[in-house]
Design a protein around this motif. Structure first.
Motif, PDB file in Angstrom:
ATOM      1  N   ALA A 151       0.853  -1.195   0.000  1.00  0.00           N
ATOM      2  CA  ALA A 151       0.000   0.000   0.000  1.00  0.00           C
ATOM      3  C   ALA A 151       0.883   1.237   0.000  1.00  0.00           C
ATOM      4  O   ALA A 151       2.052   1.180   0.395  1.00  0.00           O
ATOM      5  CB  ALA A 151      -0.914   0.010   1.224  1.00  0.00           C
ATOM      6  N   VAL A 152       0.308   2.354  -0.441  1.00  0.00           N
ATOM      7  CA  VAL A 152       0.987   3.652  -0.368  1.00  0.00           C
ATOM      8  C   VAL A 152       0.040   4.652   0.272  1.00  0.00           C
ATOM      9  O   VAL A 152      -1.181   4.576   0.096  1.00  0.00           O
ATOM     10  CB  VAL A 152       1.464   4.143  -1.753  1.00  0.00           C
ATOM     11  N   SER A 153       0.607   5.588   1.036  1.00  0.00           N
ATOM     12  CA  SER A 153      -0.204   6.534   1.809  1.00  0.00           C
ATOM     13  C   SER A 153       0.471   7.898   1.850  1.00  0.00           C
ATOM     14  O   SER A 153       1.701   7.990   1.801  1.00  0.00           O
ATOM     15  CB  SER A 153      -0.375   6.024   3.244  1.00  0.00           C
ATOM     16  N   SER A 154      -0.339   8.938   1.970  1.00  0.00           N
ATOM     17  CA  SER A 154       0.200  10.288   2.147  1.00  0.00           C
ATOM     18  C   SER A 154      -0.864  11.163   2.780  1.00  0.00           C
ATOM     19  O   SER A 154      -2.051  10.837   2.750  1.00  0.00           O
ATOM     20  CB  SER A 154       0.647  10.882   0.805  1.00  0.00           C
ATOM     21  N   ASN A 155      -0.397  12.270   3.366  1.00  0.00           N
ATOM     22  CA  ASN A 155      -1.310  13.218   3.984  1.00  0.00           C
ATOM     23  C   ASN A 155      -0.681  14.599   3.911  1.00  0.00           C
ATOM     24  O   ASN A 155       0.479  14.776   4.293  1.00  0.00           O
ATOM     25  CB  ASN A 155      -1.584  12.837   5.445  1.00  0.00           C
ATOM     26  N   ALA A 156      -1.421  15.563   3.442  1.00  0.00           N
ATOM     27  CA  ALA A 156      -0.921  16.934   3.305  1.00  0.00           C
ATOM     28  C   ALA A 156      -0.951  17.698   4.627  1.00  0.00           C
ATOM     29  O   ALA A 156      -0.379  18.784   4.711  1.00  0.00           O
ATOM     30  CB  ALA A 156      -1.734  17.683   2.248  1.00  0.00           C
ATOM     31  N   ASP A 160       2.982  15.341   0.627  1.00  0.00           N
ATOM     32  CA  ASP A 160       2.971  14.856   2.005  1.00  0.00           C
ATOM     33  C   ASP A 160       3.581  15.904   2.926  1.00  0.00           C
ATOM     34  O   ASP A 160       4.543  16.583   2.564  1.00  0.00           O
ATOM     35  CB  ASP A 160       3.745  13.546   2.127  1.00  0.00           C
ATOM     36  N   VAL A 161       3.028  16.035   4.106  1.00  0.00           N
ATOM     37  CA  VAL A 161       3.468  17.031   5.076  1.00  0.00           C
ATOM     38  C   VAL A 161       4.933  16.856   5.483  1.00  0.00           C
ATOM     39  O   VAL A 161       5.581  17.813   5.884  1.00  0.00           O
ATOM     40  CB  VAL A 161       2.528  17.025   6.308  1.00  0.00           C
ATOM     41  N   HIS A 162       5.475  15.646   5.354  1.00  0.00           N
ATOM     42  CA  HIS A 162       6.858  15.395   5.774  1.00  0.00           C
ATOM     43  C   HIS A 162       7.868  15.531   4.640  1.00  0.00           C
ATOM     44  O   HIS A 162       9.059  15.282   4.843  1.00  0.00           O
ATOM     45  CB  HIS A 162       6.966  14.013   6.423  1.00  0.00           C
ATOM     46  N   ALA A 163       7.431  15.943   3.452  1.00  0.00           N
ATOM     47  CA  ALA A 163       8.348  16.116   2.326  1.00  0.00           C
ATOM     48  C   ALA A 163       9.169  17.386   2.510  1.00  0.00           C
ATOM     49  O   ALA A 163       8.680  18.394   3.007  1.00  0.00           O
ATOM     50  CB  ALA A 163       7.564  16.171   1.015  1.00  0.00           C
ATOM     51  N   GLY A 164      10.430  17.318   2.116  1.00  0.00           N
ATOM     52  CA  GLY A 164      11.295  18.494   2.159  1.00  0.00           C
ATOM     53  C   GLY A 164      12.729  18.122   2.445  1.00  0.00           C
ATOM     54  O   GLY A 164      13.028  17.010   2.884  1.00  0.00           O
ATOM     55  N   THR A 165      13.631  19.063   2.186  1.00  0.00           N
ATOM     56  CA  THR A 165      15.052  18.813   2.413  1.00  0.00           C
ATOM     57  C   THR A 165      15.424  18.962   3.879  1.00  0.00           C
ATOM     58  O   THR A 165      16.378  18.353   4.342  1.00  0.00           O
ATOM     59  CB  THR A 165      15.922  19.769   1.580  1.00  0.00           C
ATOM     60  N   GLN A 192      12.234  11.360   5.003  1.00  0.00           N
ATOM     61  CA  GLN A 192      11.367  11.796   3.902  1.00  0.00           C
ATOM     62  C   GLN A 192      10.268  10.792   3.598  1.00  0.00           C
ATOM     63  O   GLN A 192       9.133  11.170   3.301  1.00  0.00           O
ATOM     64  CB  GLN A 192      12.196  12.034   2.636  1.00  0.00           C
ATOM     65  N   VAL A 193      10.602   9.503   3.648  1.00  0.00           N
ATOM     66  CA  VAL A 193       9.636   8.446   3.348  1.00  0.00           C
ATOM     67  C   VAL A 193       9.737   7.388   4.431  1.00  0.00           C
ATOM     68  O   VAL A 193      10.813   6.872   4.719  1.00  0.00           O
ATOM     69  CB  VAL A 193       9.891   7.808   1.957  1.00  0.00           C
TER      70      VAL A 193
END
Length: 180
Positions: A7-12, A35-40, A59-60
């Motif tokens: 499965a794959v999941s994400s949340n903004a 996704d809220v946790h994306a970023g450098t 990140q993931v």
């Protein structure tokens, strides 16, 4: 049968759980698109409070679906995305991988494993007693973490349930996973 994406999941928005999706797009050096946790830089609230300029080694988030089977034996009901992971896997020993292992997901995406997830107390808010099942001490007193692994995106691409997962181990002596 080899390792696959279950499965794959994400949340903004910041939320303990992440809804499952038909697919997610991984962005090189950032994480899951939208996704809220994306970023450098680090995005997890606790780590941001400590030092907002830390690199984002989380990140993931990947979690093995076999953990849900194990938890069910203890009376817990957990489904993909409910513990905040982005990618739920089946047929791969995520916790046994060394730091720096590369996971090829589907046709394009590549993740580099950075370490173990150190879960927060929100797990017990989700289901009372769950934290003791995913973090604890074994009979010898060694701390164990079962709540998945963290990674960074080395090559982006679309990832879907059913995609194959390939593993490339790093050269040289392998470094065991530590919490990140």
């Amino acid at each position: 049968m080899g390792a696959t994406v279950a499965a794959v999941s994400s949340n903004a928005t910041y939320s303990f759980t992440k809804p499952t999706r038909e697919s997610v797009t991984l962005l090189t050096g950032l994480g899951v698109e939208g996704d809220v946790h994306a970023g450098t830089k680090v995005k997890h609230r606790f780590r941001v409070a400590q030092d907002p300029d830390q690199p984002n080694l989380r990140q993931v988030h990947l979690m093995h679906e076999e953990l849900f089977d194990e938890l069910a034996k203890d009376g817990f009901t957990v489904a993909p995305g409910e513990l905040g992971e982005n990618v739920t896997t089946r047929g791969i020993d995520l916790l046994g991988l060394p730091t720096g292992a590369l996971l090829h997901l589907g046709d394009e995406a590549v993740l580099e494993i950075t370490g173990l997830r150190n879960p927060c107390r929100q797990i017990d808010d989700y289901q009372a007693g769950l934290m003791k099942k995913v973090v604890g001490r074994d009979a010898s007193g060694t701390v164990f973490y079962k709540a998945g692994v963290m990674s960074v995106v080395r090559r982006g691409g679309e990832v879907r349930p059913g995609d194959a997962i390939g593993v490339v181990l790093p050269e040289g002596p392998h470094r065991p996973l530590r919490t990140v």
